[in-house]
Structures are given as structure tokens and as C-alpha cells.
Design a protein around this motif. Structure first.
Motif, PDB file in Angstrom:
ATOM      1  N   HIS A 139      -0.949   1.634  10.783  1.00  0.00           N
ATOM      2  CA  HIS A 139      -0.538   1.755   9.621  1.00  0.00           C
ATOM      3  C   HIS A 139      -0.348   3.625   9.560  1.00  0.00           C
ATOM      4  O   HIS A 139      -1.329   4.185   9.587  1.00  0.00           O
ATOM      5  N   PRO A 140       0.763   4.178   9.263  1.00  0.00           N
ATOM      6  CA  PRO A 140       1.014   5.248   9.470  1.00  0.00           C
ATOM      7  C   PRO A 140       0.518   6.196   8.140  1.00  0.00           C
ATOM      8  O   PRO A 140       0.381   5.406   7.067  1.00  0.00           O
ATOM      9  N   ALA A 141       0.478   7.274   8.318  1.00  0.00           N
ATOM     10  CA  ALA A 141      -0.001   8.234   7.229  1.00  0.00           C
ATOM     11  C   ALA A 141       1.360   8.443   6.391  1.00  0.00           C
ATOM     12  O   ALA A 141       2.588   8.379   6.911  1.00  0.00           O
ATOM     13  N   MET A 142       1.271   8.775   4.957  1.00  0.00           N
ATOM     14  CA  MET A 142       2.470   9.033   4.229  1.00  0.00           C
ATOM     15  C   MET A 142       1.983   9.806   3.066  1.00  0.00           C
ATOM     16  O   MET A 142       0.777   9.811   2.875  1.00  0.00           O
ATOM     17  N   LEU A 143       3.062  10.407   2.636  1.00  0.00           N
ATOM     18  CA  LEU A 143       2.708  11.413   1.222  1.00  0.00           C
ATOM     19  C   LEU A 143       2.812  10.296   0.037  1.00  0.00           C
ATOM     20  O   LEU A 143       3.473   9.450  -0.262  1.00  0.00           O
ATOM     21  N   ILE A 144       1.618  10.272  -0.769  1.00  0.00           N
ATOM     22  CA  ILE A 144       1.389   9.376  -1.843  1.00  0.00           C
ATOM     23  C   ILE A 144       1.625   9.882  -3.362  1.00  0.00           C
ATOM     24  O   ILE A 144       1.705   9.003  -4.168  1.00  0.00           O
ATOM     25  N   VAL A 182       6.587  11.837   8.616  1.00  0.00           N
ATOM     26  CA  VAL A 182       5.522  11.394   9.783  1.00  0.00           C
ATOM     27  C   VAL A 182       6.544  10.656  10.535  1.00  0.00           C
ATOM     28  O   VAL A 182       7.090   9.802  10.223  1.00  0.00           O
ATOM     29  N   ASP A 183       6.370  10.864  11.800  1.00  0.00           N
ATOM     30  CA  ASP A 183       6.899  10.312  12.991  1.00  0.00           C
ATOM     31  C   ASP A 183       6.355   9.005  13.248  1.00  0.00           C
ATOM     32  O   ASP A 183       5.357   8.866  13.902  1.00  0.00           O
ATOM     33  N   GLN A 184       7.071   7.971  12.826  1.00  0.00           N
ATOM     34  CA  GLN A 184       6.652   6.513  13.054  1.00  0.00           C
ATOM     35  C   GLN A 184       6.148   6.114  14.704  1.00  0.00           C
ATOM     36  O   GLN A 184       5.385   5.379  14.678  1.00  0.00           O
ATOM     37  N   MET A 185       6.687   6.916  15.374  1.00  0.00           N
ATOM     38  CA  MET A 185       6.416   6.439  16.892  1.00  0.00           C
ATOM     39  C   MET A 185       5.390   7.090  17.150  1.00  0.00           C
ATOM     40  O   MET A 185       4.575   6.538  18.149  1.00  0.00           O
ATOM     41  N   HIS A 186       4.881   8.371  16.749  1.00  0.00           N
ATOM     42  CA  HIS A 186       3.693   8.958  17.248  1.00  0.00           C
ATOM     43  C   HIS A 186       2.482   8.780  16.364  1.00  0.00           C
ATOM     44  O   HIS A 186       1.472   8.856  17.004  1.00  0.00           O
ATOM     45  N   CYS A 187       2.786   8.525  15.030  1.00  0.00           N
ATOM     46  CA  CYS A 187       1.398   8.396  14.183  1.00  0.00           C
ATOM     47  C   CYS A 187       0.784   7.143  14.653  1.00  0.00           C
ATOM     48  O   CYS A 187       1.139   6.044  15.131  1.00  0.00           O
ATOM     49  N   LYS A 188      -0.610   7.239  14.922  1.00  0.00           N
ATOM     50  CA  LYS A 188      -1.513   6.187  15.397  1.00  0.00           C
ATOM     51  C   LYS A 188      -2.537   5.844  14.247  1.00  0.00           C
ATOM     52  O   LYS A 188      -3.626   5.167  14.372  1.00  0.00           O
ATOM     53  N   GLY A 189      -2.370   6.393  13.023  1.00  0.00           N
ATOM     54  CA  GLY A 189      -3.025   5.980  11.783  1.00  0.00           C
ATOM     55  C   GLY A 189      -4.610   6.222  12.246  1.00  0.00           C
ATOM     56  O   GLY A 189      -5.470   5.443  11.552  1.00  0.00           O
ATOM     57  N   CYS A 190      -4.823   7.364  12.581  1.00  0.00           N
ATOM     58  CA  CYS A 190      -6.122   7.840  12.822  1.00  0.00           C
ATOM     59  C   CYS A 190      -6.790   8.489  11.626  1.00  0.00           C
ATOM     60  O   CYS A 190      -8.136   8.581  11.493  1.00  0.00           O
ATOM     61  N   SER A 191      -6.151   8.756  10.395  1.00  0.00           N
ATOM     62  CA  SER A 191      -6.536   9.377   9.335  1.00  0.00           C
ATOM     63  C   SER A 191      -7.177  10.461   9.192  1.00  0.00           C
ATOM     64  O   SER A 191      -7.891  10.933   8.475  1.00  0.00           O
ATOM     65  N   LEU A 192      -7.284  11.366  10.217  1.00  0.00           N
ATOM     66  CA  LEU A 192      -7.664  12.860  10.385  1.00  0.00           C
ATOM     67  C   LEU A 192      -6.959  13.604   9.243  1.00  0.00           C
ATOM     68  O   LEU A 192      -7.462  14.534   8.661  1.00  0.00           O
ATOM     69  N   CYS A 193      -5.596  13.380   9.082  1.00  0.00           N
ATOM     70  CA  CYS A 193      -4.931  14.108   8.082  1.00  0.00           C
ATOM     71  C   CYS A 193      -5.157  13.870   6.758  1.00  0.00           C
ATOM     72  O   CYS A 193      -5.181  14.666   5.753  1.00  0.00           O
ATOM     73  N   VAL A 194      -5.482  12.562   6.571  1.00  0.00           N
ATOM     74  CA  VAL A 194      -5.938  12.137   5.254  1.00  0.00           C
ATOM     75  C   VAL A 194      -7.192  12.910   4.739  1.00  0.00           C
ATOM     76  O   VAL A 194      -7.232  13.237   3.671  1.00  0.00           O
ATOM     77  N   ALA A 224      -2.032   9.550   2.339  1.00  0.00           N
ATOM     78  CA  ALA A 224      -3.167   8.214   2.576  1.00  0.00           C
ATOM     79  C   ALA A 224      -2.424   7.414   3.760  1.00  0.00           C
ATOM     80  O   ALA A 224      -1.283   7.678   3.971  1.00  0.00           O
ATOM     81  N   LEU A 225      -3.076   6.307   4.276  1.00  0.00           N
ATOM     82  CA  LEU A 225      -2.400   5.381   5.121  1.00  0.00           C
ATOM     83  C   LEU A 225      -1.683   4.380   4.543  1.00  0.00           C
ATOM     84  O   LEU A 225      -2.072   3.947   3.350  1.00  0.00           O
ATOM     85  N   ASP A 226      -0.383   4.180   5.025  1.00  0.00           N
ATOM     86  CA  ASP A 226       0.447   2.937   4.341  1.00  0.00           C
ATOM     87  C   ASP A 226       0.104   1.851   4.809  1.00  0.00           C
ATOM     88  O   ASP A 226       0.439   1.351   5.912  1.00  0.00           O
ATOM     89  N   MET A 227      -0.767   0.978   3.894  1.00  0.00           N
ATOM     90  CA  MET A 227      -1.238  -0.316   4.313  1.00  0.00           C
ATOM     91  C   MET A 227      -0.151  -1.363   4.203  1.00  0.00           C
ATOM     92  O   MET A 227      -0.573  -2.479   4.576  1.00  0.00           O
ATOM     93  N   GLU A 228       1.115  -1.115   3.716  1.00  0.00           N
ATOM     94  CA  GLU A 228       1.987  -1.963   3.578  1.00  0.00           C
ATOM     95  C   GLU A 228       2.969  -2.181   5.042  1.00  0.00           C
ATOM     96  O   GLU A 228       3.654  -3.284   4.935  1.00  0.00           O
ATOM     97  N   HIS A 229       2.816  -1.084   5.359  1.00  0.00           N
ATOM     98  CA  HIS A 229       3.676  -1.247   6.670  1.00  0.00           C
ATOM     99  C   HIS A 229       2.987  -0.998   8.031  1.00  0.00           C
ATOM    100  O   HIS A 229       1.816  -0.364   8.067  1.00  0.00           O
ATOM    101  N   LEU A 230       3.778  -1.436   8.931  1.00  0.00           N
ATOM    102  CA  LEU A 230       3.252  -0.918  10.629  1.00  0.00           C
ATOM    103  C   LEU A 230       3.971  -0.309  11.184  1.00  0.00           C
ATOM    104  O   LEU A 230       5.436  -0.438  11.021  1.00  0.00           O
TER     105      LEU A 230
END
Lengths: 76, 255
Positions: free
Chosen positions: A42-47, A9-21, A30-36
């Protein structure tokens, strides 16, 4: 056995809309609630293991932030 | 060691710029589909886009090909001029509902009547997004917006306009379809329709328009996924998806 895949996930482009989730058929994003991200989302990440590289997350991503990798199919 | 290959990456027709769209806005999805189609067809270098006024006003910053900015609603008129002067270039307009169906109604209808050889991508999200969620021509009956706080009263404010159906009655139109962006299956169908609309232009078959039902989470005051449910449950029944006009020669196209 299903093919293995992974996403980046490109951190510059991800807006945490959670559509992929919500779209992920394997429920491994899932959204990474630990990072901004630099933009403050909060970016999406593979969990978890289990990504098959089906590209559905990239199809729904409005910001083209996801790059999808998949195990190379063996030539028959 | 497992060898991995890239199965999806950001289209080449996109610049690395981040978009100003709200999180979850399907404008980004529509942009991405257009960029993917241009990449697949290999026509990025000769494409000229025409940006509208509305949320997608900065579209020229996001696409990695030539782009011009039109006056509000006048994108089809501008595209007509560009296409007539440079017939070998691929020209498309990207317009929202406030731009195309309200102030630009005359331009789009007459571009279709003249059968201009351009492609139009029409984003229908049933609201004015950029200016703060006012009632658009496509706002559903009873829908609350900032300028119809008690819901759209059709007795006073009239009925929503169905552009795809309307343009399908015009002889100059070759391709007029409506698709939606609310789930992966429909996004894929939308991409096929956009591809066909560009192929129509490449073959000089006339006017092509793809209407895409889109979401506006911010102004509809929904989360991104609720906004997609709104498309599926409220908008699709009023704006049925489908092919409204596919000229016989377009139907014969193998894409």
C-alpha cells in the motif's frame, strides 16, 4: 503564510513502510489502503492540504521514493 | 498560477532499480545518504565502491557508479588494493556488522593501522539480517536472536564490540564517528559525517569510518517505527553517538 508544497510518491519504489507517515510534521501523509503498488504494497499518499514541502518525508524514506515540490519563493 | 520547484528528488548516484531491502530497513537510508553526498561533491564518475557480503551484498546494483564485490569481510583489503593502484579515484566500502566486526575484523583493523586512504561506511544493526537474524558481534547483552533464543548471555557469548571506539585508538585513523538513523535530525547528522568522511579521503588525510546505527525490522520482529524506537531506547545507550576520533587537520576542514 507557510509555503505550499506537494509530494509525489514513486509507486515502483514505495514499500509502504509508513516511516514518512509517522515523520510528517503536518500529518498529511497516510497509506493508500485502496490501492496496491506493482510490488504489492500500500503506497504512501498525500491525504490533505497543508503540505509545506519541508522534505522530512524524503529524509526518512529508505527507498528514495518521494519527490518533494515547493512553491517558488518570491524574489525580493 | 503558483510556480512549483523541485526541492528533493531521487539522487543521480542511484540507479532506477528497486532495492531488495525489507520495508523500513534503514540500509536504504544509508545508501541514499551516500548517493546524495557523492552527488553533492560531484565525484560520482570517479568513485569505486566495494560491496560486502550481507544484506547489502547487492549494493552494486543500486549505485550508479563503479562497484566491486569483495569476499566476506575483505572489503577493506580490496579497497586498499584499488586505492593504491588508482590513487585518484575515490574508494569506499559499505559494510554491515557481520561483515566488518566479525569475519572482517582483521581487515578493518589493519586497514586502519596502515592508515589507508579509504572511507568506510559501517552499518551496525546488532543482528545478522541476511541469514535470518543470528547473533552478531554487536548484538546487545540479553538480546534475543535466533542463535541466542534466551538472550545473549555475556558469560558464555562474550560482550558486544564497539568499533568506533576501538578504531579511534589506532594512530592511522583520522576520522571515527558514530551516528544513528532513527530520526530526521540524526539522519541529517549522519549525512554530514559521511560528507566529512569523503572529504577526508579527497584530501588524502587517511582512514575514515562512519558507524551508523541501523534497524532490522524483520529480524527484530518489530514494525519499522518500533525498530527505530529500539535504536533510540536500546542501542544508543549501549553505543553512544559521538565523535571518537577527529584528527586536528580533519577538524579544521570546512565542509
Amino acid at each position: 503564510m507557510a509555503l505550499k508544497g506537494t509530494i509525489e510518491v514513486d509507486q515502483m519504489h514505495c514499500k509502504g513502510c509508513s516511516l514518512c507517515v509517522e515523520a510528517c510534521p503536518q500529518n498529511v501523509i497516510a497509506l493508500d489502503m485502496e490501492h496496491l503498488t506493482p510490488k504489492g504494497y500500500h503506497p504512501a499518499m498525500l491525504i490533505a492540504e497543508g503540505c509545506t514541502g519541508c522534505v522530512i518525508c524524503a529524509v526518512v524514506c529508505p527507498d528514495a521514493a518521494i519527490t518533494v515540490y515547493r512553491e517558488k519563493r518570491k524574489k525580493k | 498560477m503558483i510556480e512549483m520547484e523541485v526541492v528533493y528528488s531521487r539522487p543521480e548516484s542511484f540507479t532506477p532499480t528497486t532495492t531488495h531491502y525489507c520495508p523500513g530497513c534503514t540500509h536504504g537510508t544509508a545508501h541514499r545518504l551516500v548517493a546524495e553526498v557523492l552527488d553533492e561533491m560531484g565525484i560520482r564518475e570517479k568513485t569505486i565502491g566495494v560491496a560486502p557480503v550481507g544484506c547489502s551484498v547487492f549494493a552494486y546494483d543500486y549505485f550508479n557508479h563503479d562497484f566491486v564485490e569483495a569476499a566476506h569481510g575483505r572489503a577493506p583489503a580490496m579497497a586498499t588494493g584499488i586505492k593504491r593502484v588508482r590513487p585518484n579515484n575515490t574508494v569506499y566500502t559499505y559494510q554491515g556488522d557481520g561483515d566488518l566486526a566479525s569475519i572482517g575484523m582483521a581487515e578493518i583493523v589493519h586497514a586502519a593501522i596502515r592508515g589507508e586512504n579509504i572511507t568506510v561506511i559501517f552499518i551496525n544493526n546488532a543482528i545478522y539480517g541476511m541469514t535470518g537474524g543470528q547473533m552478531a558481534p554487536t548484538t546487545l547483552p540479553g538480546m534475543r536472536t535466533t542463535s541466542s533464543p534466551n538472550g545473549r548471555d555475556v558469560e558464555v557469548m562474550g560482550y558486544p564490540v564497539r568499533m568506533s571506539e576501538m578504531l579511534s585508538t589506532i594512530d592511522g585513523t583520522s576520522y571515527s564517528v558514530r551516528r544513528s538513523l532513527h530520526n530526521p535530525a540524526n539522519i541529517r547528522k549522519s549525512k554530514k559525517a559521511i560528507r566529512r568522511a569523503f572529504e577526508v579521503q579527497e584530501r588524502g588525510m587517511g582512514f575514515a569510518m562512519v558507524e551508523l546505527l541501523s534497524s532490522c525490522p524483520t529480524n527484530l520482529k518489530f514494525t519499522p517505527s518500533e525498530a527505530l524506537n529500539f535504536i533510540e531506547e536500546q542501542m544508543v545507550p549501549y553505543y553512544p553517538l559521538g565523535d571518537y576520533k577527529v584528527a586536528p587537520e580533519v577538524k579544521a576542514l570546512k565542509v
